[in-house]
Write a protein that holds these residues in place. Structure first.
Motif, PDB file in Angstrom:
ATOM      1  N   ASN A   4       0.823  -1.206   0.000  1.00  0.00           N
ATOM      2  CA  ASN A   4       0.000   0.000   0.000  1.00  0.00           C
ATOM      3  C   ASN A   4       0.855   1.253   0.000  1.00  0.00           C
ATOM      4  OD1 ASN A   4      -2.373  -1.394  -0.037  1.00  0.00           O
ATOM      5  ND2 ASN A   4      -2.676  -1.351   2.171  1.00  0.00           N
ATOM      6  N   SER A   7       2.242   1.825  -3.485  1.00  0.00           N
ATOM      7  CA  SER A   7       1.264   2.345  -4.435  1.00  0.00           C
ATOM      8  C   SER A   7       0.930   3.800  -4.137  1.00  0.00           C
ATOM      9  CB  SER A   7       0.000   1.493  -4.437  1.00  0.00           C
ATOM     10  OG  SER A   7      -0.678   1.612  -3.202  1.00  0.00           O
ATOM     11  N   GLN A   8       0.952   4.190  -2.876  1.00  0.00           N
ATOM     12  CA  GLN A   8       0.710   5.590  -2.534  1.00  0.00           C
ATOM     13  C   GLN A   8       1.836   6.471  -3.041  1.00  0.00           C
ATOM     14  OE1 GLN A   8       0.125   5.553   1.686  1.00  0.00           O
ATOM     15  NE2 GLN A   8      -2.062   5.108   1.524  1.00  0.00           N
ATOM     16  N   LYS A   9       3.075   5.989  -2.965  1.00  0.00           N
ATOM     17  CA  LYS A   9       4.201   6.768  -3.466  1.00  0.00           C
ATOM     18  C   LYS A   9       4.082   6.978  -4.975  1.00  0.00           C
ATOM     19  CE  LYS A   9       7.556   5.555   0.030  1.00  0.00           C
ATOM     20  NZ  LYS A   9       8.816   4.888   0.334  1.00  0.00           N
ATOM     21  N   ILE A  10       3.641   5.952  -5.682  1.00  0.00           N
ATOM     22  CA  ILE A  10       3.469   6.070  -7.129  1.00  0.00           C
ATOM     23  C   ILE A  10       2.372   7.087  -7.426  1.00  0.00           C
ATOM     24  CG2 ILE A  10       2.708   4.851  -9.201  1.00  0.00           C
ATOM     25  CD1 ILE A  10       4.072   2.350  -8.008  1.00  0.00           C
ATOM     26  N   ASP A  11       1.265   7.029  -6.690  1.00  0.00           N
ATOM     27  CA  ASP A  11       0.186   7.979  -6.907  1.00  0.00           C
ATOM     28  C   ASP A  11       0.650   9.405  -6.631  1.00  0.00           C
ATOM     29  OD1 ASP A  11      -2.513   5.834  -5.710  1.00  0.00           O
ATOM     30  OD2 ASP A  11      -1.608   6.061  -7.684  1.00  0.00           O
ATOM     31  N   ASN A  12       1.416   9.612  -5.559  1.00  0.00           N
ATOM     32  CA  ASN A  12       1.884  10.943  -5.233  1.00  0.00           C
ATOM     33  C   ASN A  12       2.848  11.468  -6.289  1.00  0.00           C
ATOM     34  OD1 ASN A  12       0.376  11.194  -2.904  1.00  0.00           O
ATOM     35  ND2 ASN A  12       1.972  10.398  -1.584  1.00  0.00           N
ATOM     36  N   THR A  14       2.959  10.579  -9.445  1.00  0.00           N
ATOM     37  CA  THR A  14       2.174  10.831 -10.643  1.00  0.00           C
ATOM     38  C   THR A  14       1.381  12.120 -10.490  1.00  0.00           C
ATOM     39  OG1 THR A  14       1.974   8.467 -11.071  1.00  0.00           O
ATOM     40  CG2 THR A  14       0.397   9.894 -12.171  1.00  0.00           C
ATOM     41  N   ARG A  15       0.799  12.308  -9.312  1.00  0.00           N
ATOM     42  CA  ARG A  15       0.036  13.523  -9.059  1.00  0.00           C
ATOM     43  C   ARG A  15       0.945  14.750  -9.155  1.00  0.00           C
ATOM     44  NH1 ARG A  15      -2.096  12.869  -3.773  1.00  0.00           N
ATOM     45  NH2 ARG A  15      -3.357  11.272  -4.716  1.00  0.00           N
ATOM     46  N   TYR A  55       0.363   4.989 -17.529  1.00  0.00           N
ATOM     47  CA  TYR A  55      -0.529   5.765 -16.670  1.00  0.00           C
ATOM     48  C   TYR A  55      -1.961   5.318 -16.874  1.00  0.00           C
ATOM     49  CZ  TYR A  55       3.543   8.761 -16.211  1.00  0.00           C
ATOM     50  OH  TYR A  55       4.808   9.229 -15.969  1.00  0.00           O
ATOM     51  N   SER A  56      -2.792   5.569 -15.872  1.00  0.00           N
ATOM     52  CA  SER A  56      -4.202   5.179 -15.951  1.00  0.00           C
ATOM     53  C   SER A  56      -4.928   6.053 -16.974  1.00  0.00           C
ATOM     54  CB  SER A  56      -4.857   5.346 -14.576  1.00  0.00           C
ATOM     55  OG  SER A  56      -4.946   6.716 -14.232  1.00  0.00           O
ATOM     56  N   ASP A  59      -5.289   9.608 -15.789  1.00  0.00           N
ATOM     57  CA  ASP A  59      -4.027  10.353 -15.913  1.00  0.00           C
ATOM     58  C   ASP A  59      -3.743  10.712 -17.366  1.00  0.00           C
ATOM     59  OD1 ASP A  59      -3.692  10.134 -13.186  1.00  0.00           O
ATOM     60  OD2 ASP A  59      -2.301   8.441 -13.311  1.00  0.00           O
TER      61      ASP A  59
END
Length: 87
Positions: A4, A7-12, A14-15, A55-56, A59
């Motif tokens: 988890n 995955s949060q680091k990847i989301d941050n 990317t954001r 990317y999703s 994104d």
């Protein structure tokens, strides 16, 4: 739990990349065009050999918006610079 956090680091990241893209696009930088294109088109190869987008979908839609915004701002700033040189 470790998964988890990863995955949060990847989301941050990317954001942050998307925020940077919007910021550079607003200021008319070519970097905004590059970031938008990268988010839209970047693919990675899975271990099976299949190529998928990095990317999703959401994104990639941001990438398209960044690309359009950067293009409009770049043209606008270029036009203003040409007008200022003529005056």
């Amino acid at each position: 739990m470790i998964r988890n956090n990863a995955s949060q680091k990847i989301d941050n990241s990317t954001r942050n990349y998307i925020y940077t893209g919007y910021l550079t696009a607003i200021f008319g930088g070519v970097l905004g065009l590059v970031i938008g294109w990268d988010i839209m088109k970047k693919k990675k190869t899975l271990y099976t050999g299949e190529k998928v987008f990095s990317y999703s979908l959401m994104d990639r839609q941001h990438g398209a918006r960044i690309l359009i915004l950067a293009g409009i701002c770049f043209i606008l700033l270029l036009t203003l610079a040409i007008i200022a040189l003529d005056a």
